[in-house]
Design an enzyme around this catalytic site. Structure first.
Site, PDB file in Angstrom:
ATOM      1  NE  ARG A  52      -3.531   2.227   2.847  1.00 33.75           N
ATOM      2  CZ  ARG A  52      -4.794   2.439   2.463  1.00 33.75           C
ATOM      3  NH1 ARG A  52      -5.423   1.520   1.758  1.00 33.75           N
ATOM      4  NH2 ARG A  52      -5.422   3.557   2.784  1.00 33.75           N
ATOM      5  CB  ILE A  84      -5.359   5.270  -0.853  1.00 32.58           C
ATOM      6  CG1 ILE A  84      -4.315   5.650  -1.900  1.00 32.58           C
ATOM      7  CG2 ILE A  84      -5.629   3.775  -0.895  1.00 32.58           C
ATOM      8  CD1 ILE A  84      -2.970   4.983  -1.686  1.00 32.58           C
ATOM      9  CB  SER A  85     -10.807   3.784  -0.003  1.00 33.38           C
ATOM     10  OG  SER A  85     -11.476   4.457  -1.033  1.00 33.38           O
ATOM     11  CB  ALA A  86     -10.482   3.698   5.303  1.00 33.42           C
ATOM     12  CD  GLN A  90      -8.518   0.441  -0.473  1.00 31.46           C
ATOM     13  OE1 GLN A  90      -7.679   0.308   0.413  1.00 31.46           O
ATOM     14  NE2 GLN A  90      -8.214   0.893  -1.673  1.00 31.46           N
TER      15      GLN A  90
END
Length: 221
Positions: A52, A84-86, A90
């Site tokens: 990530r 970026i989404s949590a 996701q």
């Protein structure tokens, strides 16, 4: 003369080791498992595999692996314009999508990281296309996907409302890492904002608008 045996000394992890990306990544996945956000071994394996932090090099590694959104771009007045989404969200979306090896997936709203997770789930026999209307976002996604070995992911700069009726995946249509101007029929407008997404439906036929359609590919050495 024999040496006296004292108590066994164990060396605790150093601060540097605790902050290594792999250690932080596995710790995050452990937290997602404990919270019930990750339920299958396939999603767990994907989250443990994809780095990530490589998709957010502008933030500290610890921030990239916090269970919260990871800001990647700001407006001049300091507001977050892209992120970026949590990880928990996701994980929930990936579990809800029930992706399997061989699936063809269209992700609406690019960023790169989520597309890499999807690529892990669908495997070499699957296909992943990620689309965003913002060329800066797709340029960024292309760079990071290539750098992390996910160059098989197809990155498009396009308006999601105007995608070619042929040649793009129909298996799933998902909302990805950032708000997109057009989310199509896959999720409601809460899907990217922290609420549970509903199961996607097949996208309807759409007309081609070539001026919004460009494929981004990795630069070959």
């Amino acid at each position: 003369m024999t040496r006296s045996k004292g108590p066994r000394v164990t060396t605790p992890p150093t601060t540097a080791q605790e902050h290594e990306p792999s250690a932080l990544r596995h710790r995050l996945v452990d937290q997602l498992l404990a919270a019930g956000h990750v339920r299958t071994t396939t999603v767990e394996a994907a989250l443990r595999s994809v780095p990530r932090h490589a998709f957010a090099p502008e933030v500290p590694v610890q921030t990239a692996y916090a269970d919260d959104i990871t800001p990647t771009r700001h407006t001049p007045d300091g507001r977050i314009s892209s992120s970026i989404s949590a990880p928990w969200l996701q994980a929930v979306m990936l579990e809800s999508a029930r992706l399997r090896s061989g699936h063809h997936v269209l992700e609406v709203g690019s960023g790169g990281y989520n597309a890499a997770l999807i690529a892990e789930l669908v495997g070499r026999t699957g296909q992943v296309t990620t689309v965003d209307i913002d060329p800066d976002v797709t340029d960024r996604a292309t760079r990071f996907l290539c750098a992390t070995g996910y160059d098989r992911v197809r990155v498009l700069t396009a308006d999601a409302e105007h995608l070619p009726p042929r040649g793009h995946p129909r298996r799933r249509l998902r909302c990805g890492d950032r708000h997109s101007r057009h989310l199509g029929s896959a999720v409601d407008h809460h899907g990217c904002g922290g609420r549970t997404p509903r199961r996607p439906a097949a996208p309807p036929p759409v007309r081609v608008v070539h001026r919004f359609h460009q494929t981004r590919r990795c630069a070959r050495q």
